[in-house]
Scaffold this active site. Structure first.
Site, PDB file in Angstrom:
ATOM      1  CG  ASP A 193      -8.821 114.497  10.116  1.00 29.99           C
ATOM      2  OD1 ASP A 193      -8.195 113.744   9.339  1.00 29.99           O
ATOM      3  OD2 ASP A 193      -9.180 114.148  11.262  1.00 29.99           O
ATOM      4  CG  HIS A 215     -10.699 110.111   2.313  1.00 31.01           C
ATOM      5  ND1 HIS A 215     -10.779 108.775   1.992  1.00 31.01           N
ATOM      6  CD2 HIS A 215     -10.664 110.175   3.661  1.00 31.01           C
ATOM      7  CE1 HIS A 215     -10.823 108.060   3.106  1.00 31.01           C
ATOM      8  NE2 HIS A 215     -10.745 108.885   4.125  1.00 31.01           N
TER       9      HIS A 215
HETATM   10  C1  SDX Z   1      -7.823 110.559   7.421  1.00 28.72           C
HETATM   11  O1  SDX Z   1      -7.815 106.370   4.801  1.00 28.72           O
HETATM   12  C2  SDX Z   1      -8.684 106.787   5.658  1.00 28.72           C
HETATM   13  O2  SDX Z   1      -9.768 106.276   5.687  1.00 28.72           O
HETATM   14  C3  SDX Z   1      -8.224 107.910   6.586  1.00 28.72           C
HETATM   15  C4  SDX Z   1      -9.299 108.533   7.460  1.00 28.72           C
HETATM   16  C5  SDX Z   1      -9.807 107.540   8.523  1.00 28.72           C
HETATM   17  O3  SDX Z   1     -10.931 107.746   9.016  1.00 28.72           O
HETATM   18  O4  SDX Z   1      -8.990 106.656   8.956  1.00 28.72           O
HETATM   19  O5  SDX Z   1     -10.396 108.946   6.670  1.00 28.72           O
HETATM   20  C6  SDX Z   1      -8.751 109.722   8.252  1.00 28.72           C
HETATM   21  O6  SDX Z   1      -6.627 110.330   7.456  1.00 28.72           O
HETATM   22  C7  SDX Z   1      -8.414 111.636   6.537  1.00 28.72           C
HETATM   23  C8  SDX Z   1      -7.327 112.349   5.656  1.00 28.72           C
HETATM   24  C9  SDX Z   1      -6.638 113.411   6.550  1.00 28.72           C
HETATM   25  N1  SDX Z   1      -5.498 113.987   5.839  1.00 28.72           N
HETATM   26  C10 SDX Z   1      -5.515 115.252   5.360  1.00 28.72           C
HETATM   27  O7  SDX Z   1      -6.499 115.989   5.409  1.00 28.72           O
HETATM   28  C11 SDX Z   1      -4.184 115.723   4.761  1.00 28.72           C
HETATM   29  C12 SDX Z   1      -4.422 116.441   3.424  1.00 28.72           C
HETATM   30  N2  SDX Z   1      -4.895 115.441   2.438  1.00 28.72           N
HETATM   31  C13 SDX Z   1      -3.912 114.786   1.673  1.00 28.72           C
HETATM   32  O8  SDX Z   1      -2.602 114.812   2.020  1.00 28.72           O
HETATM   33  C14 SDX Z   1      -4.418 113.655   0.769  1.00 28.72           C
HETATM   34  O9  SDX Z   1      -5.610 114.041   0.228  1.00 28.72           O
HETATM   35  C15 SDX Z   1      -4.556 112.287   1.412  1.00 28.72           C
HETATM   36  C16 SDX Z   1      -3.297 111.864   2.093  1.00 28.72           C
HETATM   37  C17 SDX Z   1      -5.674 112.294   2.393  1.00 28.72           C
HETATM   38  C18 SDX Z   1      -4.895 111.287   0.303  1.00 28.72           C
HETATM   39  O10 SDX Z   1      -3.798 111.262  -0.532  1.00 28.72           O
HETATM   40  P1  SDX Z   1      -3.771 110.295  -1.824  1.00 28.72           P
HETATM   41  O11 SDX Z   1      -5.005 109.476  -1.932  1.00 28.72           O
HETATM   42  O12 SDX Z   1      -2.461 109.571  -1.796  1.00 28.72           O
HETATM   43  O13 SDX Z   1      -3.855 111.306  -3.004  1.00 28.72           O
HETATM   44  P2  SDX Z   1      -2.605 111.944  -3.684  1.00 28.72           P
HETATM   45  O14 SDX Z   1      -1.636 112.423  -2.643  1.00 28.72           O
HETATM   46  O15 SDX Z   1      -2.124 111.009  -4.734  1.00 28.72           O
HETATM   47  O16 SDX Z   1      -3.258 113.259  -4.365  1.00 28.72           O
HETATM   48  C19 SDX Z   1      -3.870 113.187  -5.656  1.00 28.72           C
HETATM   49  C20 SDX Z   1      -3.713 114.612  -6.230  1.00 28.72           C
HETATM   50  C21 SDX Z   1      -2.266 115.090  -6.182  1.00 28.72           C
HETATM   51  O17 SDX Z   1      -2.133 116.094  -7.184  1.00 28.72           O
HETATM   52  P3  SDX Z   1      -1.517 115.620  -8.654  1.00 28.72           P
HETATM   53  O18 SDX Z   1      -0.180 114.962  -8.348  1.00 28.72           O
HETATM   54  O19 SDX Z   1      -2.553 114.686  -9.246  1.00 28.72           O
HETATM   55  O20 SDX Z   1      -1.365 116.931  -9.407  1.00 28.72           O
HETATM   56  O21 SDX Z   1      -4.445 115.526  -5.377  1.00 28.72           O
HETATM   57  C22 SDX Z   1      -3.530 116.453  -4.787  1.00 28.72           C
HETATM   58  C23 SDX Z   1      -2.162 115.826  -4.868  1.00 28.72           C
HETATM   59  O22 SDX Z   1      -1.148 116.824  -4.856  1.00 28.72           O
HETATM   60  N3  SDX Z   1      -3.992 116.621  -3.374  1.00 28.72           N
HETATM   61  C24 SDX Z   1      -4.015 117.779  -2.732  1.00 28.72           C
HETATM   62  C25 SDX Z   1      -4.560 117.487  -1.474  1.00 28.72           C
HETATM   63  N4  SDX Z   1      -4.828 116.169  -1.383  1.00 28.72           N
HETATM   64  C26 SDX Z   1      -4.460 115.630  -2.577  1.00 28.72           C
HETATM   65  N5  SDX Z   1      -3.662 119.026  -3.095  1.00 28.72           N
HETATM   66  C27 SDX Z   1      -3.834 120.007  -2.166  1.00 28.72           C
HETATM   67  N6  SDX Z   1      -4.360 119.803  -0.927  1.00 28.72           N
HETATM   68  C28 SDX Z   1      -4.726 118.556  -0.551  1.00 28.72           C
HETATM   69  N7  SDX Z   1      -5.238 118.344   0.674  1.00 28.72           N
END
Ligand code: SDX
Length: 428
Positions: A364, A307
């Protein structure tokens, strides 16, 4: 702490005021930055460090896993309130009195009829159309049938738009699902509560009387409350920026629905179930999917994990996880997918990659397990998220419009070609 921020650029020093919110969040007010510095701006991809507004609606603390709507904790609201009370509090700022809630619900019911010509639009969609695309289109189409809802300069106009969309949106949700199922597009009953009516519209069979199931009513009521608002997330920021051009409420909501559709945002609840199903088909091999999630060469992400704000745990996920156990037990459903989800959570919570990146289950991760036990098709999961988020979007849009905020128009840093003379095609 001083109430100013100092910025040094070359030989020049600039000072900008600090803003401190009621929960002691501090922000640098850079409204004068470009003018004071002769054109210097900021860059912040994904707005990870940038606030778009000051808002009194929802407070999040990602480090401590705190979520409050209008100061009320999500734990208390999920336990003690119903969805319409929470909607009222989000939109108007206070929990309603009994009389206020009754009038609000009555006004919503009075505006819950949808022009029958909307059915012609639904008929035009192929049966395999994704419900989020249908819902976004129908919501935008409401403007054509309710043109007065565009100019909401008066409080009365604003209130009328709010009760119209709270009345009509559940009808669009139900009709979107039933059209795919080949069921008649019906209405519920004005004698029912808001959530009871949603369930009746969604699940009533044409050849038998619909019998309410209190377990389903309570589960949906709690899920809608937990999804109702979440400060400046992707879809809410979309609703605010579209509304900042003075586009109408319904058009702004339609844009928000499209933003929510994405699998990185609200679309994740559908993606979680599809991921869990794939793991189940794969013999429950969670280790394979954990490895894929950590493999930088693999685009696969552990859906429902991570998140932008919560770097501890998502308080909503904790509540939904408990509710999933309760609802499945009360419904007598034994879903192996829940055990796979719990196993995946335990593995991730003990895996250095996830722990280091502070990746925890988000809203989710478990919600789809309850929706599925309720008989809601997986493609409708994100539509249910939109139904819950509707009052939050409305509240944020109303705050932006009443606050007379300027049209949203971010700047950029240009990295393209410098000036070059036009070349005739014969010389290219
Ligand atoms: C919602 O913003 C809100 O408030 C949203 C929400 C709401 O109520 O409106 O809470 C609802 O959208 C919840 C999130 C639902 N999405 C998912 O579950 C999809 C999977 N999660 C991700 O794609 C990710 O965690 C996000 C999009 C939710 C957040 O992404 P960020 O903050 O941009 O973080 P990032 O992509 O920069 O990740 C940081 C690191 C990265 O690795 P490094 O480059 O540091 O090596 O964490 C890794 C990412 O690759 N990472 C994951 C991951 N989420 C982040 N690796 C594997 N699986 C994951 N789910």
């Amino acid at each position: 702490m001083s109430d100013i921020a100092k910025l040094q650029i070359g030989d020049n020093q600039y000072e900008f005021p600090l803003i401190t919110g009621t929960e002691n969040e501090v922000a640098i007010d850079i409204k004068t930055l470009r003018g004071a510095t002769g054109g210097v701006t900021t860059i912040d991809p994904g707005y990870k460090n940038t606030g778009s507004c000051q808002s009194a609606i929802t407070f999040l603390n990602g480090e401590e896993g705190i979520l409050r709507y209008r100061g009320y904790s999500i734990e208390e609201l999920a336990e003690k309130a119903d969805f319409l009370e929470v909607a009222y509090a989000l939109i108007f700022g206070e929990l309603p009195t009994k009389e206020q809630l009754e009038k609000f619900h009555s006004d919503i019911k009075d505006k819950s009829i949808v022009d029958d010509d909307i059915k012609k639009i639904i008929d035009a969609f192929p049966k395999n159309a994704h419900p989020m695309g249908v819902l976004s289109s129908l919501t935008s189409a409401l403007t054509a049938f309710n043109p007065s809802s565009v100019n909401v300069d008066s409080e009365e106009d604003m209130y009328n738009s709010v009760v119209k969309i709270l009345g009509k949106f559940p009808v669009l949700v139900a009709w979107t699902m039933r059209k795919k199922q080949g069921l008649p597009l019906n209405y519920g009953s004005k004698s029912l509560g808001y959530v009871e009516n949603v369930l009746k519209m969604m699940f009533e069979q044409p050849n038998e009387e619909y019998v309410q199931n209190e377990v389903l009513v309570n589960a949906l009521d709690k899920l809608l409350i937990l999804h109702a608002d979440h400060e400046q997330n992707c879809s809410t920021s979309t609703v605010r920026i579209v509304g900042s051009s003075h586009a109408g409420l319904f058009a702004s909501l339609s844009a928000g629905i499209s933003a929510l559709w994405g699998p990185l945002h609200g679309g994740a609840n559908q993606a979680v179930l599809e991921m869990l199903e794939a793991i189940k088909e794969d013999g429950g091999d969670t280790k394979k999917y954990m490895a894929k999630a950590k493999d930088k060469n693999d685009p696969f992400r552990l859906m429902g994990f991570g998140h932008r704000v919560y770097k501890n745990f998502d308080p909503r996920a904790k509540i939904i996880k408990v509710a999933a156990d309760e609802v499945l037990k009360e419904l007598g459903v034994n879903d192996p997918i829940l055990d796979i989800a719990k196993g995946l959570e335990q593995e991730a919570l003990n895996d250095e990659y996830f722990v280091k990146r502070k990746l925890y289950p988000n809203v989710d991760f478990y919600s789809g397990i309850i929706y599925r036990a309720m008989g809601i098709p997986v493609e409708m999961f994100t539509v249910m998220f939109a139904l819950g988020r509707l009052p939050g979007w409305i509240a944020q849009w109303r705050e932006m419009r009443l606050g007379k905020e300027p049209i949203g128009r971010p700047r950029q840093v240009y990295t393209g070609e410098n000036y070059r003379a036009f070349k005739d095609i014969s010389n290219r």
